[in-house]
Design an enzyme around this catalytic site. Structure first.
Site, PDB file in Angstrom:
ATOM      1  N   GLU A  64       0.807  -1.218   0.000  1.00  0.00           N
ATOM      2  CA  GLU A  64       0.000   0.000   0.000  1.00  0.00           C
ATOM      3  C   GLU A  64       0.842   1.272   0.000  1.00  0.00           C
ATOM      4  OE1 GLU A  64      -3.661  -0.371   1.634  1.00  0.00           O
ATOM      5  OE2 GLU A  64      -3.948   1.713   2.225  1.00  0.00           O
TER       6      GLU A  64
ATOM      7  N   ASP B 294      -3.386  -3.112   2.546  1.00  0.00           N
ATOM      8  CA  ASP B 294      -4.130  -3.326   3.792  1.00  0.00           C
ATOM      9  C   ASP B 294      -5.373  -4.145   3.489  1.00  0.00           C
ATOM     10  OD1 ASP B 294      -2.268  -1.704   4.876  1.00  0.00           O
ATOM     11  OD2 ASP B 294      -3.571   0.061   5.032  1.00  0.00           O
TER      12      ASP B 294
ATOM     13  N   TYR C   9      -3.224  -3.547  12.711  1.00  0.00           N
ATOM     14  CA  TYR C   9      -3.977  -2.644  11.856  1.00  0.00           C
ATOM     15  C   TYR C   9      -4.987  -1.843  12.681  1.00  0.00           C
ATOM     16  CZ  TYR C   9      -6.112  -1.018   7.568  1.00  0.00           C
ATOM     17  OH  TYR C   9      -6.569  -0.243   6.553  1.00  0.00           O
TER      18      TYR C   9
END
Ligand SMILES: [Zn+2]
Ligand SMILES: [Zn+2]
Length: 936
Positions: free
Chosen positions: A7, A105, A311
């Site tokens: 990402e 992600d 995350y």
């Protein structure tokens, strides 16, 4: 080659290092984009989205009669590249790729970013197999696990993301355009309206209205102070709130010593540790530490990318079975929280706490690595510490309080005293953010008779509901289904950035109020959460393949059309209402001169504070130019003048606080007032009391008035006004010099222009003429480089020269002709022959004579003698008749004042050669020729 797409660059590098293990990672660069290769694999990082959704071309013109705001609802959309270099690199690498792994992600946004990358890859390599790595933390365990178990890209998840992009674009653009046009706002002042943004703003506005409409009610409380064994304690009346004053007073009067202890009840209160962090819970806790939602999120993402926490975008508050809590505790034993981790290991509760929300995409936020304050820096460490302590708390035992409830009686009136003491701190040992204050009572026993030391009757008021803090608002948005865990903090940041709300807790600005009130009156669907909630639910359905992207987008378009049906009917009213309210935002307080409204006003780059009763009241205060930032009022109010403080805001720059504009105006003017001969501090105070702050206000004031204000004689006042005139002239000269320096001396680090001005003043250079007379050496002492000094001096001199010429009376148009011909110095008019000036400029000889007379007169130099035009013409013919003497030579002769054959014959060839630069031999030849002709 195996191409891995991450990402961001930072996660690309980490993933490469983890996958390479002990192997070497080679860092390369392609068009400035870093790549990381090992074995047969190459990892490249995106920048989040590298394309964005926009309308097909043709919809840019806001005033287009065909493409109205409503037409945007059904306008086609396309994806346009936003990161061209990354796309180029990605496609170049993709051509050589044998397999592609998407390692963005794992959530809607990440899946969409992955799909966008795949679309770009397929453009150049249509058949390449694509796989997906799913992980919740960038740690060796998670990454190895994800790459050992590659999946397919979840197209449904990506479609949900795409639907959101299109819907938000269409809603935002069409509504923003409609409202902005209605309120006649354009450029940087557009009024944005959005699908999530507007209902969120409406909540803040509604809360503000509740607060404004709140009528406080009085109530009374009664409490007494007593003591036992030298320990004081307080007890409150069993009626916590008396609604009538007389009742409270009655109870107070009946209260008589002694206090009799009727009953002592001991108990235990158990405090469970808090649940694991989801995004909202995390933002709330970070908010208590003083982090704004967007800042907390930014820091958390950074920690995630670097492998320190998992995350941070998650709705899950239950640890999944697959998550090894033991290994996290083991990791923490190498961290600054080793002691706490060891304590938790020893005292661990049977089951970790769990919250109400369970989802499967990501675990609750937890630490994944060990870090120190030195590695992370203060801000990041505080967030990391919060995540660590919360994680430890969820595994810790309950905390236990011993409680005491004591009922008492005094003169028949019932009282109670409560005590609590933390006996087992439990999780509070590791989660140190919530205060646990003991409330201790002396050891009271039934039957005790105690004294009364004091009785306190207090009048209180019920309080209005509190304004939303950022974290409270995020909680409320979640309850109402507004936005997602990834977007809520961004929505709040947007409301702040667009100046719809300000402060913390959040308070709407007049514009924010106006937009919402007007929409509530005319198209309330936009401000209510229902439509947005429906769309959010629909987008969830896309994820589980119950609905298609196209269906949901189509549905949202229909909703929007219905909104426009009502909106278009009331466009004019909406515009009028908003414009009226927006004007309020510029009022900063009462005019000190007349009591009218002082407003911030702008015109082009200039900004000032002026009175609403202009032209009847001319009071105004200048503000710095808009290039330093747009002037807005702030919440703070000057206690002395009742004026709101003013702040300059500029994108990408620190705001510049001016404070109370009147206070700073007074401060700045004081220095210049002191320049007036005869000015005293008492006079200055009297002037201030009559709202005269500047030298020019004093200079321009009616003498009779001024004499009355200051209480001095007309004679004295004349002197003062003359002094003010002189001071004004001095100030004008100074400000001219300041402007000149600013224009010609580039700012440099460590050398402020104010400093240069000050040091020049010390050298006696206080105005532009003095600068023109100065020497380069002197300027160099002030810190101006030799080259800069030369440029500055020649600019000053030429500015002064043209001023002399202008002041002498030469019109601007002629001045321009002289300048173009190279005549810029006043001396040129006295020492160069007018005929030569006329030759070179093309101006008529008469005109040049007139100008030369003006300039030489002004300089006190001799005015050149006038020569008749006829003589010049005749002489020109004579001279051009000489063989070998052309126009160029003639011009040189004119310059030396040689106008005809007689002048030339009588000249000394050697001297004339020096003056004109014509070869002496040639001159002799001309003279010989003339001599021959003369004789013949
Ligand atoms: Zn006024
Ligand atoms: Zn003030």
């Amino acid at each position: 080659m195996n191409l891995i797409v991450a990402e961001k660059n930072i996660s690309a590098e980490r993933i490469a290092r983890i996958l390479a293990g002990k192997g070497k990672v080679t860092t390369g660069k392609d068009k400035g984009i870093p790549t990381y290769s090992f074995d047969d694999a190459m990892v490249v990082g995106l920048k989040g989205h590298v394309v964005e959704v926009d309308f097909v071309s043709g919809y840019d013109d806001w005033r287009s009669p065909e493409n109205t705001p409503r037409s945007l609802i059904d306008a086609g959309t396309r994806k346009v590249p936003t990161e061209k270099r990354i796309i180029a690199t990605l496609q170049k690498l993709a051509k050589k790729a044998g397999e592609v792994v998407i390692a963005t992600d794992f959530d809607t946004e990440g899946e969409l970013i992955g799909k966008e990358a795949v679309d770009l890859i397929r453009e150049v390599n249509p058949k390449v197999p694509v796989r997906r790595a799913r992980f919740s933390a960038i740690t060796p365990q998670e990454i190895h696990g994800a790459f050992a178990d590659l999946k397919d890209l979840d197209t449904a998840l990506a479609s949900a993301g795409e639907a959101r992009q299109v819907i938000d674009l269409v809603w935002g653009a069409s509504l923003t355009r409609f409202i902005s046009i209605a309120a006649r706002r354009g450029g940087k002042n557009i009024l944005s309206v959005g699908r999530v943004q507007s209902p969120t703003l409406a909540m803040i506005v509604d809360r503000e209205k509740e607060i404004a409409a709140f009528i406080p009610e009085k109530y009374w409380t009664l409490q007494l102070t007593s003591e036992k064994a030298g320990e004081e304690f307080t007890a409150r009346h069993a009626t916590a709130r008396f609604t009538k004053k007389e009742e409270a007073e009655g109870a107070r009067d009946r209260t008589r010593p002694p206090i009799l202890v009727r009953e002592v009840r001991e108990g235990e209160k158990v405090d469970r540790p808090p649940a694991p962090f989801d995004t909202t819970g995390f933002l709330v806790a970070a908010g208590r530490l003083g982090f704004s939602a967007s800042n907390a999120m930014r820091v958390a993402e950074d920690l995630y990318m670097n492998g320190f926490i998992s995350y941070p975008r998650t709705d899950n508050t239950v640890y999944p079975k697959s998550l090894s809590l033991e290994s996290i505790l083991a990791v923490l034993q190498g961290s600054p929280f080793a002691r706490e981790a060891a304590w938790v290991l020893e005292n661990r509760r049977k089951e970790p706490t769990r919250g109400k929300k369970v989802s499967t995409d990501h675990p609750p936020i937890h630490p994944t690595g060990s870090a120190t304050r030195e590695i992370l820096g203060e801000e990041r460490f505080r967030i990391y510490e919060l995540v660590v302590r919360r994680f430890l708390a969820t595994l810790s035992p309950d905390s236990v309080w011993k409680t005491v409830r004591c009922s008492m009686e005094a003169g028949g009136e019932p009282y109670v005293a409560n005590g609590a003491r933390l006996v087992t701190p439990g999780w509070r040992k590791v989660y140190t953010y919530l205060e646990a204050e003991d409330h201790l009572l002396p050891p009271l026993v039934q039957g005790d008779r105690l004294p009364i030391k004091e009785i306190l009757l207090e009048e209180k008021e019920t309080q209005p509901p509190a304004r939303y803090t950022q974290s409270k608002l995020i909680q409320r948005m979640e309850e109402l289904g507004l936005g997602t865990k990834s977007t809520r903090h961004e929505v709040i940041a947007k409301l702040l950035g667009r100046r719809y709300v300000e402060g913390n807790p959040l308070k709407p600005t007049p514009v924010g109020m106006a937009v919402i009130e007007s929409l509530e009156d005319h198209a309330d669907a936009i401000t209510k959460p229902e439509m947005t909630r429906t769309l959010e639910a629909d987008m969830q359905e896309i994820k589980v393949r119950k609905r298609t992207k196209d269906f949901v987008i189509g549905e949202s378009r229909e909703m929007l059309h219905r909104v426009f049906d009502t909106l278009e009917k009331h466009g004019e009213e909406i515009g009028r209402e908003i414009m009226g309210r927006a004007d309020e935002e510029r009022v900063i307080g009462p005019c000190p001169a007349c009591g009218g409204d002082l407003r911030i006003r702008t015109g082009g780059q200039s900004q000032f504070v002026g009175c609403s009763r202009y032209p009847d009241c001319g009071f105004n205060i200048n503000l710095p130019s808009a290039q330093w930032g747009k002037a807005i009022r702030t919440e703070t109010c000057c206690p002395e003048h009742g004026l709101r403080h003013v702040r300059l805001i500029r994108k990408g720059a620190r705001p510049w606080d001016i404070g109370c504009p009147l206070c700073s105006h007074i401060k700045a003017s004081e220095e210049s007032l002191r320049l007036i001969q005869g000015m005293t501090p008492e006079f200055m105070k009297k002037l201030r009391d009559h709202h005269l702050y500047t030298v020019s206000e004093v200079a321009g004031r009616d003498p009779g008035d001024l004499a009355r204000i200051l209480g001095i004689s007309p004679g004295e006042v004349q002197g003062l006004i003359a002094g003010a005139g002189d001071a004004l002239a001095l100030l004008r000269k100074r400000s001219e010099l300041r402007r000149f320096i600013r224009a010609h001396l580039p700012p440099r680090k460590g050398r402020s222009q104010a400093e240069v001005m000050k040091r020049l003043g010390e050298l006696g250079v206080g105005d532009l003429p003095a600068l023109a007379r100065a020497e380069a050496k002197a300027l160099m002492e002030v810190g101006i480089g030799p080259k800069e000094a030369d440029t500055l001096l020649s600019a000053a001199r030429s500015a002064m020269d043209s001023r002399v010429l202008r002041d002498a009376g030469i019109p601007a148009a002629s001045l321009k002709r002289y300048r173009e011909a190279g005549f810029t110095r006043p001396e040129d008019f006295c020492f160069l022959h007018p005929v030569f000036l006329a030759d070179r400029t093309g101006l008529s000889l008469d005109t040049v004579y007139r100008h030369a007379a003006l300039v030489c007169g002004a300089m006190g130099a001799k005015v050149p003698a006038k020569v008749a035009k006829a003589r010049v013409e005749k002489g020109r013919e004579e001279l051009l008749g000489v063989p070998g003497l052309g126009e160029a030579t003639l011009e040189k002769l004119h310059r030396a004042g040689i106008l005809d054959r007689d002048d030339l014959s009588g000249a000394d060839p050697g001297e004339l050669a020096r003056k004109t630069g014509i070869d002496a031999e040639a001159l002799r030849g001309f003279i010989r020729h003339l001599g021959k002709k003369g004789k013949g």
